[in-house]
Write a protein that holds these residues in place. Structure first.
Motif, PDB file in Angstrom:
ATOM      1  N   ARG A 173       6.329  11.759 -14.693  1.00 43.46           N
ATOM      2  CA  ARG A 173       6.722  12.980 -15.401  1.00 43.46           C
ATOM      3  C   ARG A 173       7.144  14.101 -14.459  1.00 43.46           C
ATOM      4  NH1 ARG A 173       5.514  13.157 -20.915  1.00 43.46           N
ATOM      5  NH2 ARG A 173       4.625  11.179 -21.635  1.00 43.46           N
ATOM      6  N   ASP A 174       6.589  14.144 -13.244  1.00 42.88           N
ATOM      7  CA  ASP A 174       7.028  15.205 -12.327  1.00 42.88           C
ATOM      8  C   ASP A 174       8.230  14.787 -11.473  1.00 42.88           C
ATOM      9  OD1 ASP A 174       6.079  13.722 -10.103  1.00 42.88           O
ATOM     10  OD2 ASP A 174       4.194  14.827 -10.003  1.00 42.88           O
ATOM     11  N   GLY A 175       8.746  13.578 -11.737  1.00 41.88           N
ATOM     12  CA  GLY A 175       9.993  13.159 -11.113  1.00 41.88           C
ATOM     13  C   GLY A 175       9.873  12.448  -9.791  1.00 41.88           C
ATOM     14  N   ARG A 176       8.651  12.260  -9.302  1.00 40.35           N
ATOM     15  CA  ARG A 176       8.518  11.553  -8.025  1.00 40.35           C
ATOM     16  C   ARG A 176       8.915  10.088  -8.167  1.00 40.35           C
ATOM     17  NH1 ARG A 176       2.489  13.009  -6.281  1.00 40.35           N
ATOM     18  NH2 ARG A 176       2.332  13.378  -8.543  1.00 40.35           N
ATOM     19  N   ILE A 177       8.418   9.430  -9.188  1.00 35.06           N
ATOM     20  CA  ILE A 177       8.726   8.011  -9.393  1.00 35.06           C
ATOM     21  C   ILE A 177      10.002   7.904 -10.220  1.00 35.06           C
ATOM     22  CG2 ILE A 177       7.974   5.896 -10.532  1.00 35.06           C
ATOM     23  CD1 ILE A 177       5.129   6.556  -9.724  1.00 35.06           C
ATOM     24  N   GLN A 178      10.964   7.129  -9.687  1.00 28.86           N
ATOM     25  CA  GLN A 178      12.263   6.949 -10.334  1.00 28.86           C
ATOM     26  C   GLN A 178      12.486   5.466 -10.630  1.00 28.86           C
ATOM     27  OE1 GLN A 178      14.452   9.540 -11.035  1.00 28.86           O
ATOM     28  NE2 GLN A 178      12.883  10.968 -10.303  1.00 28.86           N
ATOM     29  N   ARG A 179      13.373   5.199 -11.588  1.00 23.69           N
ATOM     30  CA  ARG A 179      13.712   3.823 -11.929  1.00 23.69           C
ATOM     31  C   ARG A 179      14.275   3.093 -10.711  1.00 23.69           C
ATOM     32  NH1 ARG A 179      10.964   2.051 -16.213  1.00 23.69           N
ATOM     33  NH2 ARG A 179      11.059   3.539 -17.937  1.00 23.69           N
ATOM     34  N   GLY A 180      13.857   1.842 -10.579  1.00 22.67           N
ATOM     35  CA  GLY A 180      14.329   1.013  -9.474  1.00 22.67           C
ATOM     36  C   GLY A 180      13.469   1.079  -8.231  1.00 22.67           C
ATOM     37  N   GLN A 181      12.548   2.038  -8.180  1.00 19.56           N
ATOM     38  CA  GLN A 181      11.680   2.142  -7.009  1.00 19.56           C
ATOM     39  C   GLN A 181      10.594   1.071  -7.043  1.00 19.56           C
ATOM     40  OE1 GLN A 181      10.380   6.287  -7.045  1.00 19.56           O
ATOM     41  NE2 GLN A 181      11.987   6.824  -5.579  1.00 19.56           N
ATOM     42  N   ARG A 182      10.082   0.739  -5.856  1.00 21.15           N
ATOM     43  CA  ARG A 182       9.039  -0.274  -5.723  1.00 21.15           C
ATOM     44  C   ARG A 182       7.685   0.402  -5.585  1.00 21.15           C
ATOM     45  NH1 ARG A 182      12.762  -3.281  -1.266  1.00 21.15           N
ATOM     46  NH2 ARG A 182      13.949  -4.632  -2.669  1.00 21.15           N
ATOM     47  N   LEU A 183       6.781   0.028  -6.491  1.00 20.13           N
ATOM     48  CA  LEU A 183       5.455   0.620  -6.531  1.00 20.13           C
ATOM     49  C   LEU A 183       4.417  -0.414  -6.129  1.00 20.13           C
ATOM     50  CD1 LEU A 183       5.693   2.288 -10.080  1.00 20.13           C
ATOM     51  CD2 LEU A 183       6.666   3.106  -7.914  1.00 20.13           C
ATOM     52  N   LEU A 184       3.477   0.001  -5.313  1.00 22.04           N
ATOM     53  CA  LEU A 184       2.315  -0.824  -4.988  1.00 22.04           C
ATOM     54  C   LEU A 184       1.115  -0.207  -5.677  1.00 22.04           C
ATOM     55  CD1 LEU A 184       0.651  -2.967  -3.447  1.00 22.04           C
ATOM     56  CD2 LEU A 184       0.598  -1.383  -1.503  1.00 22.04           C
ATOM     57  N   MET A 185       0.581  -0.908  -6.680  1.00 18.53           N
ATOM     58  CA  MET A 185      -0.632  -0.476  -7.365  1.00 18.53           C
ATOM     59  C   MET A 185      -1.781  -1.344  -6.860  1.00 18.53           C
ATOM     60  SD  MET A 185       0.783   0.161 -11.258  1.00 18.53           S
ATOM     61  CE  MET A 185       1.380  -1.514 -11.497  1.00 18.53           C
ATOM     62  N   ILE A 186      -2.877  -0.710  -6.480  1.00 14.34           N
ATOM     63  CA  ILE A 186      -3.952  -1.468  -5.850  1.00 14.34           C
ATOM     64  C   ILE A 186      -5.285  -0.777  -6.107  1.00 14.34           C
ATOM     65  CG2 ILE A 186      -3.829  -0.272  -3.604  1.00 14.34           C
ATOM     66  CD1 ILE A 186      -4.071  -3.184  -2.360  1.00 14.34           C
ATOM     67  N   GLY A 187      -6.366  -1.567  -6.171  1.00 16.07           N
ATOM     68  CA  GLY A 187      -7.656  -0.950  -6.393  1.00 16.07           C
ATOM     69  C   GLY A 187      -8.788  -1.957  -6.443  1.00 16.07           C
ATOM     70  N   THR A 188      -9.968  -1.431  -6.723  1.00 16.79           N
ATOM     71  CA  THR A 188     -11.179  -2.241  -6.846  1.00 16.79           C
ATOM     72  C   THR A 188     -11.879  -1.874  -8.150  1.00 16.79           C
ATOM     73  OG1 THR A 188     -12.535  -0.608  -5.688  1.00 16.79           O
ATOM     74  CG2 THR A 188     -11.499  -2.333  -4.351  1.00 16.79           C
ATOM     75  N   GLY A 189     -12.763  -2.737  -8.588  1.00 18.15           N
ATOM     76  CA  GLY A 189     -13.532  -2.467  -9.792  1.00 18.15           C
ATOM     77  C   GLY A 189     -14.826  -3.252  -9.778  1.00 18.15           C
ATOM     78  N   ALA A 190     -15.673  -2.988 -10.747  1.00 16.52           N
ATOM     79  CA  ALA A 190     -16.937  -3.709 -10.850  1.00 16.52           C
ATOM     80  C   ALA A 190     -16.659  -5.193 -10.969  1.00 16.52           C
ATOM     81  CB  ALA A 190     -17.726  -3.217 -12.058  1.00 16.52           C
ATOM     82  N   GLY A 191     -17.575  -5.958 -10.367  1.00 15.65           N
ATOM     83  CA  GLY A 191     -17.375  -7.416 -10.428  1.00 15.65           C
ATOM     84  C   GLY A 191     -17.948  -8.192  -9.241  1.00 15.65           C
ATOM     85  N   LEU A 192     -17.742  -7.814  -7.988  1.00 13.89           N
ATOM     86  CA  LEU A 192     -16.777  -6.830  -7.536  1.00 13.89           C
ATOM     87  C   LEU A 192     -15.390  -7.435  -7.556  1.00 13.89           C
ATOM     88  CD1 LEU A 192     -16.506  -3.878  -6.093  1.00 13.89           C
ATOM     89  CD2 LEU A 192     -16.216  -5.244  -4.057  1.00 13.89           C
ATOM     90  N   SER A 193     -14.432  -6.730  -8.124  1.00 11.32           N
ATOM     91  CA  SER A 193     -13.088  -7.259  -8.250  1.00 11.32           C
ATOM     92  C   SER A 193     -12.109  -6.399  -7.462  1.00 11.32           C
ATOM     93  CB  SER A 193     -12.667  -7.303  -9.725  1.00 11.32           C
ATOM     94  OG  SER A 193     -13.453  -8.217 -10.445  1.00 11.32           O
ATOM     95  N   LEU A 194     -11.054  -7.061  -6.989  1.00 12.49           N
ATOM     96  CA  LEU A 194      -9.959  -6.399  -6.304  1.00 12.49           C
ATOM     97  C   LEU A 194      -8.671  -6.830  -6.980  1.00 12.49           C
ATOM     98  CD1 LEU A 194     -12.265  -7.026  -4.038  1.00 12.49           C
ATOM     99  CD2 LEU A 194     -10.490  -6.398  -2.424  1.00 12.49           C
ATOM    100  N   GLY A 195      -7.692  -5.954  -7.007  1.00 13.04           N
ATOM    101  CA  GLY A 195      -6.434  -6.327  -7.635  1.00 13.04           C
ATOM    102  C   GLY A 195      -5.289  -5.492  -7.116  1.00 13.04           C
ATOM    103  N   GLY A 196      -4.109  -6.040  -7.223  1.00  8.74           N
ATOM    104  CA  GLY A 196      -2.923  -5.321  -6.799  1.00  8.74           C
ATOM    105  C   GLY A 196      -1.683  -5.885  -7.443  1.00  8.74           C
ATOM    106  N   MET A 197      -0.650  -5.078  -7.454  1.00  5.69           N
ATOM    107  CA  MET A 197       0.637  -5.482  -8.023  1.00  5.69           C
ATOM    108  C   MET A 197       1.753  -4.734  -7.331  1.00  5.69           C
ATOM    109  SD  MET A 197       1.840  -5.272 -12.034  1.00  5.69           S
ATOM    110  CE  MET A 197       0.818  -6.699 -12.480  1.00  5.69           C
ATOM    111  N   VAL A 198       2.841  -5.427  -7.051  1.00  3.69           N
ATOM    112  CA  VAL A 198       4.065  -4.783  -6.578  1.00  3.69           C
ATOM    113  C   VAL A 198       5.044  -4.844  -7.733  1.00  3.69           C
ATOM    114  CG1 VAL A 198       5.926  -4.784  -4.898  1.00  3.69           C
ATOM    115  CG2 VAL A 198       3.625  -5.496  -4.198  1.00  3.69           C
ATOM    116  N   LEU A 199       5.437  -3.663  -8.185  1.00  2.00           N
ATOM    117  CA  LEU A 199       6.252  -3.549  -9.385  1.00  2.00           C
ATOM    118  C   LEU A 199       7.525  -2.795  -9.078  1.00  2.00           C
ATOM    119  CD1 LEU A 199       6.213  -3.832 -12.612  1.00  2.00           C
ATOM    120  CD2 LEU A 199       5.400  -1.464 -12.584  1.00  2.00           C
ATOM    121  N   GLU A 200       8.648  -3.347  -9.485  1.00  4.35           N
ATOM    122  CA  GLU A 200       9.915  -2.626  -9.412  1.00  4.35           C
ATOM    123  C   GLU A 200      10.065  -1.864 -10.713  1.00  4.35           C
ATOM    124  OE1 GLU A 200      13.661  -4.221  -7.339  1.00  4.35           O
ATOM    125  OE2 GLU A 200      14.056  -4.510  -9.480  1.00  4.35           O
ATOM    126  N   PHE A 201       9.950  -0.560 -10.631  1.00  8.08           N
ATOM    127  CA  PHE A 201       9.866   0.279 -11.826  1.00  8.08           C
ATOM    128  C   PHE A 201      11.257   0.484 -12.461  1.00  8.08           C
ATOM    129  CE2 PHE A 201       9.512   4.449 -13.981  1.00  8.08           C
ATOM    130  CZ  PHE A 201       8.453   4.182 -14.817  1.00  8.08           C
TER     131      PHE A 201
END
Length: 337
Positions: A309-337
């Motif tokens: 919404r503030d314009g930093r992320i634009q269509r076509g950009q590559r995003l790396l989403m990553i994190g941890t959670g209870a479990g203990l779980s880890l996860g990540g995704m590379v997404l072309e927005f």
């Protein structure tokens, strides 16, 4: 032993058509917590890294907050409620033991007689990544064309506010995304769980294991969130580097080719460690932690929506989403927005 790293794989089609987030009206500053707990001014912010967090009032629940976020995401996507094929809640916390959060959200949206299927995908703080990864296959196969994913968490009611090291880092909120085919692509995804850390983050109560009719110990303490922060950090630091390497290998990319990193807003320490490990400019990491705190599963998609919404992320950009959670779980995704 780490699983063997992956080679580049064909991308999966997945478009994030629109996003939205919502916050409870009540704001609790760390300065207010200092006063409430009888601590020296600046103590809570120094310990937690949080300036303020939103906390749910008695009138708020996950379904109401989730519906507010959902309406914003639907408007951004240009999709009407009646066009949805599936409603999914990826909350880390439950509104109630039964039915699933998604059924309660469906009713809150005024779709209680619609018959639109509703289900939960629960992966704690990694709910958003797990939902995108799981649903992309059904969307790609043509089973669903318009899917609403909502992460809505109220952590504040399950915290011991005397334990600032834990309670001080959490906040409440909700975020939503409308998914569909075409446009974007999942270039890589990975979820891993190391249940050797299952007791590092937990709320024992809430199910049948510690049901008040089955235990011979006080029930109330079991309803509070408990976290061994140092243990979580050590275990995450042990396994996260291999996960990151695996993601980039799957995507066939280097870190320099990633436009934005969106981490789960776990804690100040975790955010700082992620920035160091990724060796990326702080300006390329979406960090909302100081003013939102850790909103459980809602954290990552809230950060995504704010940056869209503030314009930093634009269509076509590559995003790396990553994190941890209870479990203990880890996860990540590379997404072309």
């Amino acid at each position: 032993m780490h699983p063997r790293a992956s080679s580049p794989r064909p991308a999966r089609s997945l478009a994030i058509l629109g996003t939205g987030h919502s916050l409870p009206q009540q704001v609790l500053t760390s300065a207010e917590l200092d006063h409430r707990l009888g601590l020296a001014p600046g103590s809570v912010e120094r310990i937690s890294g949080v300036q303020q967090r939103h906390v749910a009032g008695h009138e708020d629940n996950a379904a109401t907050l989730g519906a507010q976020a959902a309406h914003k995401a639907l408007q951004a996507a240009g999709v009407a409620l009646q066009q949805l094929d599936l409603i999914v809640c990826a909350n880390g916390t439950q509104d109630q033991g039964m039915p699933c959060n998604a059924a309660l959200l469906q009713r809150e949206l005024g779709l209680g007689q619609s018959g639109i299927p509703a289900m939960d995908i629960n992966a704690s703080c990694l709910g958003f990544i797990a939902a995108l990864d799981t649903l992309s296959w059904a969307i790609q196969a043509g089973q669903y064309r318009r899917v609403l994913v909502v992460c809505a968490d109220i952590a504040s009611c399950g915290l011991n506010w005397q334990q600032v090291e834990v309670s001080g880092i959490f906040g409440d909120g909700a975020a939503a995304a409308v998914l569909g085919p075409g446009g974007g692509r999942i270039l890589a995804s990975r979820l891993r769980t190391y249940a050797e850390g299952a007791e590092l983050c937990q709320i024992p109560a809430g199910g049948s294991r510690y049901h008040p009719r089955r235990i011979d110990q006080p029930f109330a303490p079991l309803t509070s969130f408990a976290m061994h922060g140092k243990g979580v950090f050590r275990l995450a630091a042990k396994y996260l580097p291999a996960l990151l390497d695996d993601l980039l290998a799957q995507a066939g990319l280097s870190l320099a080719e990633i436009d934005w990193v969106i981490p789960h807003q776990a804690s100040q320490q975790a955010m700082a460690h992620a920035a160091r490990r990724l060796s990326m400019s702080p300006g390329k990491v979406i960090d909302i932690f100081a003013r939102h705190a850790n909103q459980v599963a809602a954290s990552l998609p809230t950060a995504l929506d704010i940056a869209v919404r503030d314009g930093r992320i634009q269509r076509g950009q590559r995003l790396l989403m990553i994190g941890t959670g209870a479990g203990l779980s880890l996860g990540g995704m590379v997404l072309e927005f």
